[in-house]
Write an enzyme that holds these catalytic residues in place. Structure first.
Site, PDB file in Angstrom:
ATOM      1  N   GLY A  49     -54.085 -25.628-101.521  1.00 19.94           N
ATOM      2  CA  GLY A  49     -53.436 -25.291-102.796  1.00 19.94           C
ATOM      3  C   GLY A  49     -51.961 -25.164-102.496  1.00 19.94           C
ATOM      4  O   GLY A  49     -51.444 -24.072-102.224  1.00 19.94           O
TER       5      GLY A  49
ATOM      6  N   LYS B 280     -25.528 -59.295-103.223  1.00 20.91           N
ATOM      7  CA  LYS B 280     -24.965 -60.483-103.869  1.00 20.91           C
ATOM      8  C   LYS B 280     -24.411 -61.450-102.817  1.00 20.91           C
ATOM      9  O   LYS B 280     -24.685 -62.644-102.847  1.00 20.91           O
ATOM     10  CB  LYS B 280     -23.858 -60.052-104.832  1.00 20.91           C
TER      11      LYS B 280
ATOM     12  N   ASP C 139     -49.435 -22.525-104.310  1.00 25.17           N
ATOM     13  CA  ASP C 139     -49.345 -21.172-103.746  1.00 25.17           C
ATOM     14  C   ASP C 139     -48.887 -21.200-102.291  1.00 25.17           C
ATOM     15  O   ASP C 139     -48.166 -20.306-101.845  1.00 25.17           O
ATOM     16  CB  ASP C 139     -50.708 -20.469-103.854  1.00 25.17           C
TER      17      ASP C 139
ATOM     18  N   MET D 273     -19.790 -51.272-110.511  1.00 26.49           N
ATOM     19  CA  MET D 273     -18.519 -51.456-109.808  1.00 26.49           C
ATOM     20  C   MET D 273     -17.756 -52.609-110.452  1.00 26.49           C
ATOM     21  O   MET D 273     -18.223 -53.192-111.424  1.00 26.49           O
ATOM     22  CB  MET D 273     -18.786 -51.674-108.332  1.00 26.49           C
TER      23      MET D 273
ATOM     24  N   HIS E  15     -25.903 -55.177-121.600  1.00 26.62           N
ATOM     25  CA  HIS E  15     -25.882 -53.996-120.737  1.00 26.62           C
ATOM     26  C   HIS E  15     -26.969 -53.000-121.142  1.00 26.62           C
ATOM     27  O   HIS E  15     -27.747 -52.524-120.325  1.00 26.62           O
ATOM     28  CB  HIS E  15     -24.495 -53.341-120.820  1.00 26.62           C
TER      29      HIS E  15
ATOM     30  N   SER F 209     -59.462 -27.198 -99.245  1.00 25.42           N
ATOM     31  CA  SER F 209     -58.541 -27.871-100.171  1.00 25.42           C
ATOM     32  C   SER F 209     -57.231 -27.088-100.181  1.00 25.42           C
ATOM     33  O   SER F 209     -57.213 -25.890-100.481  1.00 25.42           O
ATOM     34  CB  SER F 209     -59.142 -27.924-101.566  1.00 25.42           C
TER      35      SER F 209
ATOM     36  N   CYS G  24     -54.976 -30.018-103.626  1.00 25.37           N
ATOM     37  CA  CYS G  24     -55.113 -29.994-105.085  1.00 25.37           C
ATOM     38  C   CYS G  24     -53.907 -29.357-105.765  1.00 25.37           C
ATOM     39  O   CYS G  24     -53.903 -29.174-106.974  1.00 25.37           O
ATOM     40  CB  CYS G  24     -56.406 -29.315-105.508  1.00 25.37           C
TER      41      CYS G  24
ATOM     42  N   ARG H 207     -30.517 -62.326-107.887  1.00 22.44           N
ATOM     43  CA  ARG H 207     -31.020 -61.086-107.292  1.00 22.44           C
ATOM     44  C   ARG H 207     -32.449 -60.915-107.786  1.00 22.44           C
ATOM     45  O   ARG H 207     -32.855 -61.561-108.763  1.00 22.44           O
ATOM     46  CB  ARG H 207     -30.171 -59.886-107.690  1.00 22.44           C
TER      47      ARG H 207
ATOM     48  N   GLY I 179     -23.355 -53.415-113.008  1.00 20.59           N
ATOM     49  CA  GLY I 179     -22.265 -52.941-113.866  1.00 20.59           C
ATOM     50  C   GLY I 179     -21.541 -51.703-113.369  1.00 20.59           C
ATOM     51  O   GLY I 179     -20.641 -51.214-114.041  1.00 20.59           O
TER      52      GLY I 179
ATOM     53  N   ARG J 127     -15.648 -60.023-106.811  1.00 21.40           N
ATOM     54  CA  ARG J 127     -16.760 -59.197-107.322  1.00 21.40           C
ATOM     55  C   ARG J 127     -17.273 -58.244-106.263  1.00 21.40           C
ATOM     56  O   ARG J 127     -17.299 -58.567-105.081  1.00 21.40           O
ATOM     57  CB  ARG J 127     -17.955 -60.086-107.701  1.00 21.40           C
TER      58      ARG J 127
ATOM     59  N   TYR K 169     -58.696 -36.515 -99.115  1.00 23.45           N
ATOM     60  CA  TYR K 169     -58.405 -36.848-100.514  1.00 23.45           C
ATOM     61  C   TYR K 169     -57.186 -36.098-101.023  1.00 23.45           C
ATOM     62  O   TYR K 169     -56.760 -35.101-100.435  1.00 23.45           O
ATOM     63  CB  TYR K 169     -59.616 -36.539-101.410  1.00 23.45           C
TER      64      TYR K 169
ATOM     65  N   ARG L  82     -63.598 -24.370-108.870  1.00 25.97           N
ATOM     66  CA  ARG L  82     -62.970 -23.214-108.235  1.00 25.97           C
ATOM     67  C   ARG L  82     -63.319 -21.961-109.042  1.00 25.97           C
ATOM     68  O   ARG L  82     -63.131 -21.928-110.254  1.00 25.97           O
ATOM     69  CB  ARG L  82     -61.463 -23.400-108.186  1.00 25.97           C
TER      70      ARG L  82
HETATM   71  C1  PEP Z   1     -52.374 -24.224-105.829  1.00 29.30           C
HETATM   72  O1  PEP Z   1     -52.013 -23.066-105.618  1.00 29.30           O
HETATM   73  O2  PEP Z   1     -51.834 -25.212-105.318  1.00 29.30           O
HETATM   74  C2  PEP Z   1     -53.482 -24.492-106.754  1.00 29.30           C
HETATM   75  C3  PEP Z   1     -53.960 -25.712-106.901  1.00 29.30           C
HETATM   76  O3  PEP Z   1     -53.929 -23.473-107.504  1.00 29.30           O
HETATM   77  P1  PEP Z   1     -53.174 -22.878-108.790  1.00 29.30           P
HETATM   78  O4  PEP Z   1     -52.060 -23.818-109.115  1.00 29.30           O
HETATM   79  O5  PEP Z   1     -54.199 -22.811-109.861  1.00 29.30           O
HETATM   80  O6  PEP Z   1     -52.736 -21.564-108.297  1.00 29.30           O
HETATM   81 MG    MG Z   2     -53.378 -21.446-106.212  1.00 27.01          MG
END
Ligand code: PEP
Ligand code: MG
Length: 920
Positions: free
Chosen positions: A810, A26, A813, A107, A459, A808, A876, A342, A105, A96, A896, A621
Site C-alpha cells: 500500500g 531537424k 500509506d 524557437m 499552430h 500487497s 495497490c 520529423r 514553434g 532555423r 502484479y 481488504r
Molecule cells: C495504500 O495505502 O496504498 C492503500 C492502497 O490503501 P489506502 O489508500 O486505502 O489507504
Molecule cells: Mg493504506
C-alpha cells in the site's frame, strides 16, 4: 581535443543522420535526407555544442565557429553558383533552430537572409519578377526585425494592415508591386525608429545576428516554459542546432507552392496522404494560418505531375524512417524540394492505429509498436465524446483539428486564461482568431482550443494535438473581438465566461454544455494491448469496490481485482444507518445486532463481485479507516443539536418542520419523515440520537487518526467486525462455488506491522472457515495475505511471510510513513515548493520514490521470497497505475500492479515496456 580543433559545423552531405543530440532532429534529418538522395536544398548545421558553448560563455561564439561558417558559405556559393551578397545573382539562406527533441514553434527562424538593397536588385534581375523580390524583401525585414533585432510584430503589422485596408485587399497576394515597395520602405523606417540604426545591409552581419538570435532562443522564455511543461531534460535535448539552408521559393508564381504534409492522417492514423498547401506562398503562410490552405488531394488536379512526385516522396520517407513523417515541402518553378521532416506528432488514437498497421505492413515489429506509444498518452483514448443522443445543433463549424469533446468557459487570450485559472478551477476554452507560439501558456490551462482562422496544420491544431486537447480550427463563422472580450457568431454574441462545447472530432461548436459519453476501446487498441500482455511479466489488476467498477475494469482488461476497499461498500444509503448503529452501540450485543444486518448485504456484494470477475482473483481488504470517518464532525453535530433544541422550544405546528427535515433525516441515516416530526417526542428522540453520536465522536477522537485506531488494530479490538467480513467473503465464495462459478477470493489485512497481528486474525479466519465449511458442506477456496504499508511490516517481511500467502504494498500509506508526509495535506502545503526548488524531483504520492520507498519494498520482496519463494507480491497504492513506477515494480520482480480501472490500459502497456526495456 582542444576548442580550436573542435568541429562545430557540418554540411548536409557530411553530417551523421543519427547524431540528433549533436545536430538536432531537424539537422540530422536534413543530413540523412540529403544522403539518401532526396531533393534537399544545400546547407549546413551548426552543432548544439556550439550553442552550449555560446550560452555558457556569455553569448560568445566558440573559437573558429565563424571561420567554419564562412567556409560553408563559400561551399554553398560554389554549389549553387550564386554569391552571398552578390548584387547580380544573390544567394539567400534560411536560418532555423532545431534541438534533439522537437519543440515546434518554440524557437526562432529567419527566412530570405542575405537580402539588402543591392541583392534585392539581383533578385529582380535573376527572376525578372519585381513583385516577388519585394515580397521576399519585406518578409525578410519583418522577420529579421522581430527575431534578430527584437522588434514587436505589431510595429510591422500596423502599417501592413493599413495598406491592405487602403487597397481593399484581404490577402497578401492582392497587394501590388508598388504596395510591397511602399511596405518595404515603411518597414525599413520601423527598424530605424525602433533600433536607432539603419537595417543591417552586410549579409555576414545579418548572418551573425541571426545565428545569435537562434542560439539565444534556446534560453528564451517560450522555449524554457515548453521544456518545463513537457519535462524535456538536458540529457534529452541540450541546446539548439542552427540549420542554414539555401532558400527555395514557393512564392515565385503559380508554378510554385509550399505545404506541410503527414504521410498518414495524424488525427485518425488512417493510411491516407494528409496535408495542406498554398500556391504562390512561403511556408510560414501555411503554418501561421494567414491564408486558409487547400487540402493536399486537390494538388492531384492542380499540379498532377508534382503531386505524383510528392506521393513518391511520402512513401520514400515513411519506408526509410519506418515512422509516420511530418514534412515540409516547397515547389519552386516546378521543382519539388523537401525542406524538413520529423516523426509526426499524432494523437493517441492515431498512434495506436498506425502502430498496429505498421506491424501489419511489415514496417515495424510488434515490440517496436509497443515501444512507440507513451503509456500515459492512452488516457486520451478514454476521452469523452459528445453524447450521440444529445439533440443539439452546431452554432459554428470549423476543421476537426484534434479529437475529443470538451466543454468550458470561453476566454479570449492566454494571459487572461492563466489569471482566471489561478482564481477558479472552472474549465476554460481558449478562443482566438489564430494562435501563436507565445500563446502556449494559454493552452496549458485550457481544456480545448477554438480558432476562427487557419488549417489543420496551423499552430493551434498542431500544438493541441500534441497535448491531446480537443481543437476546432478555422471556424470562420466566428468573429473574434479580443479587446471587447467577445465573439460574434451570426446573431449570437459570446462573452468571456460563457459556456460552449466543442467537438474536435467533428469540428462542431455548440452553445452551452452538451452531454458527453465515455470513449470506447478501438479494435487497434485491443490488439496492441493483447501484444502488451504477451510481453509483460507483471499482471495488471484493478482497484474496484463495487460490481459496476469491476465490470468497467474488465472492459479495460483487468486481470483481477487487486484491492477492494470494503469500507467503500458501506457508504451506500441503505448501509450507512446500519454502520452507524454498529458504531454507536455500547454493548457487544448491540454491535453484533448491527453486524448481523450487515452480513447478508456484504455477502451479496461479494457474490456479485466474485461472479463478475470469475475466474479472476479478487482481493478483499477488511475494514481499514478509523471508524469515526463514518460519523459526522463534532461541529456539525453541535450545530444540529442547537437547532433541534431551538426547534423543540419554539415548535408551533408544521411550518417549522420543513426547515428541520433535512437536519434530522440527512445526517448519516437518522430516519424520520415530515409526518412523524409533527410529534414533538420524535424531536426528543432525534436529540437523543445526535447526543449519542456526539458522545461517540468525542470518545473516538484521535489526534493522529491516520496513525490511530484503524486497520488491523480495529480488527483486533473489535473482532466481531472482521469476523462478519470474513464470514461474508467465505460464504459468498461457497455460494459461488456451489453455483459452479470459479472464484479466487483473497482476504487482505490492512495496516499490519507485526506477524502477531496476522496470527491473531488468522485464528478467526480459521474458526470461521471451519464453521462455514460445516454449514455449507463445501470448503471455501481463498488466500490470506497482508498489506505492506507500514515500514515495520516491510522490515519484518520474513516473519510476515510465515503467516501470509501474499503481500500487497500500500504505497500511499507506505510513502506517507517513509517520508513522514501527510498524504492528506502535503500536496497542497509544501510539496509544490519542494518540487519547484528541486528538493524533490517529483511528488512522491504520484511517482514512486524508488530510492527510498522503493528500497524498503525491495528489501521486503527479497526477505518475503527468501521465506516463501515465488510468493505473490503486488502493489495497490496509486503508484500501481503510474508508468515509471510500474517500471520500478517490474525491476524488483513484483507479481502484479493494481490501479484504478481507467489506468489499467496504461499499466498494461507500461508493464510490457518495462519487460521490453529490460531485454533491450
Ligand atoms: C495504500 O495505502 O496504498 C492503500 C492502497 O490503501 P489506502 O489508500 O486505502 O489507504
Ligand atoms: Mg493504506
Amino acid at each position: 581535443m582542444t576548442n580550436e580543433q573542435k568541429k562545430y559545423v557540418y554540411s548536409f552531405t557530411e553530417g551523421d543522420g543519427k547524431a540528433r543530440q549533436l545536430l538536432g532532429g531537424k539537422g540530422a534529418n536534413l543530413c540523412e535526407m540529403t544522403q539518401i538522395g532526396l531533393n534537399v536544398p544545400p546547407g549546413y548545421t551548426i552543432t548544439t555544442e556550439a550553442c552550449l558553448s555560446y550560452l555558457e560563455n556569455d553569448n560568445t561564439y566558440p573559437d573558429g565557429l565563424m571561420q567554419e561558417v564562412r567556409e560553408q558559405m563559400i561551399a554553398l556559393e560554389k554549389l549553387t553558383g550564386k554569391g552571398f551578397g552578390d548584387a547580380h545573382n544573390p544567394l539567400l539562406v534560411s536560418v532555423r533552430s532545431g534541438s534533439a527533441m522537437s519543440m515546434p514553434g518554440m524557437m526562432d527562424t529567419i527566412l530570405n537572409l542575405g537580402m539588402n538593397s543591392d541583392t534585392l536588385q539581383g533578385e529582380i534581375e535573376q527572376t525578372g519578377d519585381e513583385r516577388f523580390a519585394y515580397d521576399a524583401y519585406r518578409r525578410f525585414i519583418q522577420l529579421f526585425g522581430k527575431v534578430a533585432l527584437g522588434i514587436d510584430d505589431e510595429y510591422f503589422d500596423e502599417p501592413f494592415e493599413a495598406i491592405k485596408k487602403r487597397e481593399g485587399v484581404k490577402e497578401d497576394v492582392g497587394l501590388s508591386t508598388d504596395n510591397l515597395k511602399e511596405i518595404a520602405t515603411l518597414f525599413l523606417e520601423v527598424v530605424h525608429a525602433q533600433t536607432g540604426r539603419a537595417f543591417p545591409e552586410d549579409p555576414y552581419e545579418q548572418l551573425d545576428l541571426a545565428i545569435k538570435a537562434v542560439l539565444g532562443s534556446w534560453s528564451g522564455k517560450r522555449a524554457v516554459d515548453y521544456r518545463r511543461e513537457f519535462n524535456i531534460t538536458p540529457d534529452q535535448a541540450n541546446g539548439t542546432a542552427v540549420n542554414i539552408c539555401t532558400m527555395v521559393f514557393g512564392n515565385r508564381g503559380d508554378d510554385c507552392a509550399t505545404g506541410v504534409a503527414f504521410t498518414r492522417n495524424p488525427g485518425t492514423g488512417e493510411n491516407v496522404f494528409y496535408g495542406e498547401y498554398l500556391v504562390n506562398a512561403q511556408g510560414e503562410d501555411v503554418v501561421a494560418g494567414i491564408r486558409t490552405p487547400k487540402p493536399i488531394a486537390q494538388m492531384a488536379d492542380e499540379m498532377p505531375d508534382l503531386y505524383r512526385q510528392l506521393e513518391e516522396l511520402r512513401s520514400k520517407l515513411e519506408n526509410h524512417y519506418s515512422e509516420i513523417q511530418d514534412f515540409e515541402f516547397t515547389i519552386e518553378k516546378g521543382i519539388l524540394y523537401c525542406l524538413q521532416t520529423r516523426n509526426g506528432k499524432m494523437n493517441t488514437q492515431a498512434m495506436v492505429r498506425t502502430s498496429v498497421e505498421l506491424v501489419e505492413e511489415g514496417l515495424i515489429t510488434k515490440d517496436q509498436a509497443l515501444m512507440r506509444i507513451a503509456p500515459e498518452s492512452l488516457e486520451q483514448m478514454l476521452f469523452p465524446r459528445l453524447d450521440p443522443n444529445a439533440n443539439v445543433s452546431a452554432l459554428a463549424t470549423g476543421l476537426p483539428a484534434s479529437p475529443g469533446a470538451a466543454c468550458g468557459h470561453v476566454v479570449f487570450d492566454a494571459d487572461r486564461a492563466v489569471a482566471l485559472k489561478k482564481t477558479s478551477d472552472k474549465p476554460l476554452i481558449l478562443l482566438r482568431e489564430e494562435t501563436k507560439p507565445e500563446d502556449i501558456h494559454g493552452f496549458f490551462v485550457s481544456e480545448a482550443i477554438l480558432t476562427s482562422r487557419g488549417g489543420k496544420t496551423s499552430h493551434a491544431a498542431v500544438v493541441a494535438r500534441g497535448m491531446g486537447k480537443p481543437c476546432v480550427a478555422g471556424a470562420d463563422g466566428i468573429e473574434v473581438d479580443v479587446m471587447a472580450r467577445r465573439a460574434h457568431i451570426g446573431e449570437v454574441v459570446i462573452k468571456e465566461g460563457d459556456i460552449i462545447t466543442l467537438d474536435g472530432t467533428s469540428g462542431n461548436v455548440y452553445l452551452g454544455a452538451v452531454a458527453t459519453v465515455e470513449a470506447e476501446f478501438s479494435d487497434e487498441l485491443k490488439t496492441l494491448l493483447s501484444w502488451a500482455d504477451e510481453r509483460a511479466q507483471l499482471k495488471v489488476m484493478a482497484n474496484a469496490d463495487i460490481p459496476e467498477d469491476a465490470e468497467r475494469a474488465l472492459k479495460y482488461g483487468a486481470m483481477g481485482i487487486g484491492l477492494c476497499r470494503t469500507e467503500r461498500m458501506f457508504n451506500a444509503a441503505d448501509r450507512l444507518p446500519i454502520v452507524l448503529e454498529m458504531i454507536v452501540s455500547d454493548t457487544l450485543e448491540q454491535r453484533q445486532d448491527a453486524l448481523d444486518k450487515l452480513l447478508p448485504i456484504q455477502r451479496q456484494d461479494f457474490i456479485e463481485l466474485f461472479s463478475t470477475m470469475s475466474p479472476r482473483p479478487v482481493t478483499v481488504r477488511l475494514l481499514d479507516p478509523p471508524i469515526h470517518e463514518f460519523l459526522p464532525s463534532e461541529n456539525q453535530l453541535i450545530d444540529d443539536l442547537v437547532q433541534l433544541k431551538h426547534l423543540k422550544d419554539t415548535m408551533r405546528g408544521s411550518e417549522v418542520l420543513t426547515a428541520t427535515l433535512s437536519l434530522l433525516s440527512g445526517q448519516n441515516g437518522t430516519m424520520t419523515s415530515i409526518q412523524q416530526l409533527a410529534d414533538s417526542s420524535l424531536v426528543d428522540e432525534a436529540i437523543e440520537k445526535k447526543e449519542a453520536i456526539l458522545k461517540k465522536v468525542r470518545a473516538l477522537f484521535e489526534v493522529n487518526p491516520m496513525l490511530g485506531h484503524r486497520g488491523v488494530r480495529l480488527g483486533i479490538t473489535f473482532p466481531e467486525i472482521y469476523a462478519m467480513q470474513i464470514r461474508a467473503v467465505l460464504e459468498a465464495a461457497c455460494e459461488c462455488q456451489k453455483a459452479g462459478i470459479e472464484v479466487h477470493p483473497e482476504i487482505m489485512i490492512p495496516q499490519v506491522c507485526t506477524s502477531e497481528e496476522l496470527r491473531n486474525i488468522k485464528v478467526h479466519v480459521e474458526n470461521i472457515r471451519l464453521a462455514v465449511e460445516e454449514e455449507q458442506g463445501i470448503a471455501p477456496v481463498f488466500k490470506f495475505g497482508s498489506m505492506m504499508e507500514v515500514v515495520r511490516a516491510c522490515m519484518r517481511a520474513e516473519q510476515l511471510a510465515e503467516e501470509a500467502e501474499f503481500f500487497s504494498f500500500g504505497t500511499n500509506d507506505l510513502t506517507q510513513a517513509t517520508f513522514s508526509f501527510s498524504r492528506e495535506d502535503a500536496e497542497n502545503k509544501f510539496l509544490p515548493m519542494y518540487n519547484e526548488a528541486g528538493i524533490l524531483q517529483d511528488n512522491p504520492f504520484e511517482v514512486l520514490d524508488a530510492n527510498g520507498v522503493g528500497k524498503i519494498m525491495e528489501l521486503a520482496v527479497n526477505w518475503g521470497r527468501g521465506v516463501k519463494p515465488g510468493m505473490k507480491i503486488g502493489i495497490c497504492g496509486e503508484h500501481g497505475g503510474h508508468p515509471a513506477s510500474i517500471g520500478f515494480c517490474h525491476s524488483i520482480g513484483l507479481t502484479y500492479v493494481s490501479c484504478s480501472g481507467p489506468r489499467v490500459p496504461i499499466a498494461r502497456l507500461a508493464a510490457a515496456q518495462a519487460a521490453l526495456q529490460e531485454t533491450a
